[in-house]
Design an enzyme around this catalytic site. Structure first.
Site, PDB file in Angstrom:
ATOM      1  N   ASN A  83      10.232 -38.872  -8.607  1.00 56.27           N
ATOM      2  CA  ASN A  83       9.641 -39.553  -9.762  1.00 56.27           C
ATOM      3  C   ASN A  83      10.700 -39.989 -10.775  1.00 56.27           C
ATOM      4  O   ASN A  83      10.395 -40.678 -11.745  1.00 56.27           O
ATOM      5  CB  ASN A  83       8.542 -38.708 -10.425  1.00 56.27           C
ATOM      6  CG  ASN A  83       9.032 -37.403 -11.006  1.00 56.27           C
ATOM      7  OD1 ASN A  83      10.212 -37.052 -10.891  1.00 56.27           O
ATOM      8  ND2 ASN A  83       8.122 -36.657 -11.621  1.00 56.27           N
ATOM      9  N   THR A 101       9.115 -37.549 -18.452  1.00 56.59           N
ATOM     10  CA  THR A 101       8.586 -36.437 -17.673  1.00 56.59           C
ATOM     11  C   THR A 101       7.269 -36.757 -16.977  1.00 56.59           C
ATOM     12  O   THR A 101       6.538 -37.658 -17.399  1.00 56.59           O
ATOM     13  CB  THR A 101       8.399 -35.203 -18.590  1.00 56.59           C
ATOM     14  OG1 THR A 101       7.882 -34.105 -17.838  1.00 56.59           O
ATOM     15  CG2 THR A 101       7.455 -35.504 -19.744  1.00 56.59           C
ATOM     16  N   GLY A 102       6.981 -36.002 -15.946  1.00 51.41           N
ATOM     17  CA  GLY A 102       5.669 -36.069 -15.310  1.00 51.41           C
ATOM     18  C   GLY A 102       4.644 -35.238 -16.049  1.00 51.41           C
ATOM     19  O   GLY A 102       3.440 -35.335 -15.790  1.00 51.41           O
ATOM     20  N   ASP A 129      15.982 -35.244 -11.028  1.00 52.35           N
ATOM     21  CA  ASP A 129      16.200 -34.478  -9.795  1.00 52.35           C
ATOM     22  C   ASP A 129      15.224 -34.804  -8.675  1.00 52.35           C
ATOM     23  O   ASP A 129      15.421 -34.372  -7.542  1.00 52.35           O
ATOM     24  CB  ASP A 129      16.118 -32.970 -10.091  1.00 52.35           C
ATOM     25  CG  ASP A 129      14.692 -32.521 -10.397  1.00 52.35           C
ATOM     26  OD1 ASP A 129      14.193 -31.593  -9.744  1.00 52.35           O
ATOM     27  OD2 ASP A 129      14.059 -33.103 -11.295  1.00 52.35           O
ATOM     28  N   SER A 130      14.155 -35.558  -8.965  1.00 52.65           N
ATOM     29  CA  SER A 130      13.115 -35.771  -7.965  1.00 52.65           C
ATOM     30  C   SER A 130      12.778 -37.245  -7.782  1.00 52.65           C
ATOM     31  O   SER A 130      13.290 -38.101  -8.505  1.00 52.65           O
ATOM     32  CB  SER A 130      11.851 -34.985  -8.347  1.00 52.65           C
ATOM     33  OG  SER A 130      12.116 -33.599  -8.376  1.00 52.65           O
ATOM     34  N   ASP A 140      14.675 -36.201 -17.669  1.00 54.02           N
ATOM     35  CA  ASP A 140      13.593 -35.511 -16.989  1.00 54.02           C
ATOM     36  C   ASP A 140      13.566 -34.070 -17.510  1.00 54.02           C
ATOM     37  O   ASP A 140      14.569 -33.565 -18.033  1.00 54.02           O
ATOM     38  CB  ASP A 140      13.860 -35.543 -15.478  1.00 54.02           C
ATOM     39  CG  ASP A 140      12.940 -34.624 -14.703  1.00 54.02           C
ATOM     40  OD1 ASP A 140      11.715 -34.742 -14.878  1.00 54.02           O
ATOM     41  OD2 ASP A 140      13.459 -33.789 -13.932  1.00 54.02           O
ATOM     42  N   MET A 141      12.452 -33.396 -17.333  1.00 52.70           N
ATOM     43  CA  MET A 141      12.350 -32.029 -17.853  1.00 52.70           C
ATOM     44  C   MET A 141      12.513 -30.972 -16.754  1.00 52.70           C
ATOM     45  O   MET A 141      13.530 -30.317 -16.659  1.00 52.70           O
ATOM     46  CB  MET A 141      11.027 -31.855 -18.608  1.00 52.70           C
ATOM     47  CG  MET A 141      10.994 -32.646 -19.914  1.00 52.70           C
ATOM     48  SD  MET A 141       9.457 -32.452 -20.846  1.00 52.70           S
ATOM     49  CE  MET A 141       9.421 -30.684 -21.097  1.00 52.70           C
ATOM     50  N   ASP A 142      11.494 -30.821 -15.909  1.00 52.76           N
ATOM     51  CA  ASP A 142      11.546 -29.770 -14.887  1.00 52.76           C
ATOM     52  C   ASP A 142      12.634 -30.058 -13.862  1.00 52.76           C
ATOM     53  O   ASP A 142      12.687 -31.142 -13.279  1.00 52.76           O
ATOM     54  CB  ASP A 142      10.183 -29.641 -14.205  1.00 52.76           C
ATOM     55  CG  ASP A 142       9.118 -29.165 -15.173  1.00 52.76           C
ATOM     56  OD1 ASP A 142       9.049 -27.961 -15.429  1.00 52.76           O
ATOM     57  OD2 ASP A 142       8.373 -30.020 -15.698  1.00 52.76           O
ATOM     58  N   LYS A 159       8.601 -44.000 -14.322  1.00 49.98           N
ATOM     59  CA  LYS A 159       9.489 -43.685 -15.449  1.00 49.98           C
ATOM     60  C   LYS A 159      10.372 -44.880 -15.825  1.00 49.98           C
ATOM     61  O   LYS A 159      10.741 -45.028 -16.987  1.00 49.98           O
ATOM     62  CB  LYS A 159      10.350 -42.468 -15.122  1.00 49.98           C
ATOM     63  CG  LYS A 159       9.559 -41.157 -15.054  1.00 49.98           C
ATOM     64  CD  LYS A 159      10.484 -39.968 -14.867  1.00 49.98           C
ATOM     65  CE  LYS A 159       9.709 -38.670 -14.772  1.00 49.98           C
ATOM     66  NZ  LYS A 159      10.592 -37.483 -14.641  1.00 49.98           N
TER      67      LYS A 159
END
Length: 242
Positions: free
Chosen positions: A194, A39-40, A191-192, A5-7, A168
């Site tokens: 998604n 990523t989203g 972390d989230s 994941d990115m953010d 994902k």
């Protein structure tokens, strides 16, 4: 494969990849590990970070609505039914909340909305943001009533919506087919909400130290936060096995 994941995961609070994280990702790649951004974000938003890391393989963007076999090489795209998009837009207007929407070509939001009919655009994702728990719960209740949406978030204050079955995990599963590996060979880090599906379905699901509590509870392991090089911990402990 290392699916990142990115953010809140790859990126620190300044939306940058730390020097140490970059160093260890390159070490993992030298060991033959595929690194895939999951990523989203849109492809255009994720690409500069992929280029910074020297990634030229598959990417999963917009929470799985787009799967790329390589940068600029679209492998699969899942479009939203425009009537569902219109209904979600109408809820946002009714509730007077911040919202955004990803089309194939642009990211729109409350302040910068398209001027043409929604039917003329191909849609990928819709999102709401509000720190008012009552409003967010009201929106969530309405969305859940439809029963044909993939509902997640990328922060405790937002709601992200993709077509049902698009997430994902489905994206990373498709990347596994492209790379001829199995999901059990994937370490997924996030972390989230998604990130939850892929964390649950891969070989090793990792939650960052700053992850939402439910994600931590569902992960196999929890590492340091995104500001403390949690990805370095993942690589050193579970890939390099120092």
């Amino acid at each position: 494969m290392l699916a990142l994941d990115m953010d809140g995961t790859l990126l620190n609070h300044e939306e940058k990849i730390s020097t140490e994280t970059m160093k260890w990702i390159k070490i993992a790649m030298e060991k033959g590990v595929h690194v895939c951004l999951s990523t989203g974000r849109s492809f255009a938003s994720a690409l500069p970070y992929a280029e910074q890391l020297g990634l030229d393989g598959p990417m999963v963007t917009v929470n799985g609505s787009e799967i790329w076999s390589a940068p600029y090489q679209l492998h699969q795209r899942s479009l939203f039914d425009v009537q569902r998009m219109k209904a979600m837009y109408e809820i946002a207007i009714e509730m007077d909340t911040w919202f955004w929407a990803y089309s194939v070509d642009h990211v729109y939001n409350k302040e910068h909305w398209l001027t043409t009919p929604m039917e003329e655009t191909e849609w990928l994702k819709f999102g709401y943001y509000t720190e008012d728990d009552h409003i967010r719960q009201h929106i969530l209740t309405k969305l859940l009533e439809w029963g044909d949406l993939e509902i997640t978030n990328s922060s405790p204050f937002n709601i992200e919506i993709n077509p049902l079955g698009v997430n994902k995990a489905t994206g990373i599963s498709e990347v596994c087919k492209l790379l001829q590996i199995e999901m059990c060979e994937v370490i997924a880090v996030g972390d989230s909400l998604n990130d939850l599906a892929v964390i649950q379905q891969c070989g090793l699901g990792v939650a960052m130290g700053n992850a939402q509590q439910h994600v931590k509870e569902q992960a196999d392991v929890v590492v340091a936060s995104n500001n403390d090089d949690g990805i370095v911990e993942v690589i050193r402990t579970y890939i390099i096995e120092e």
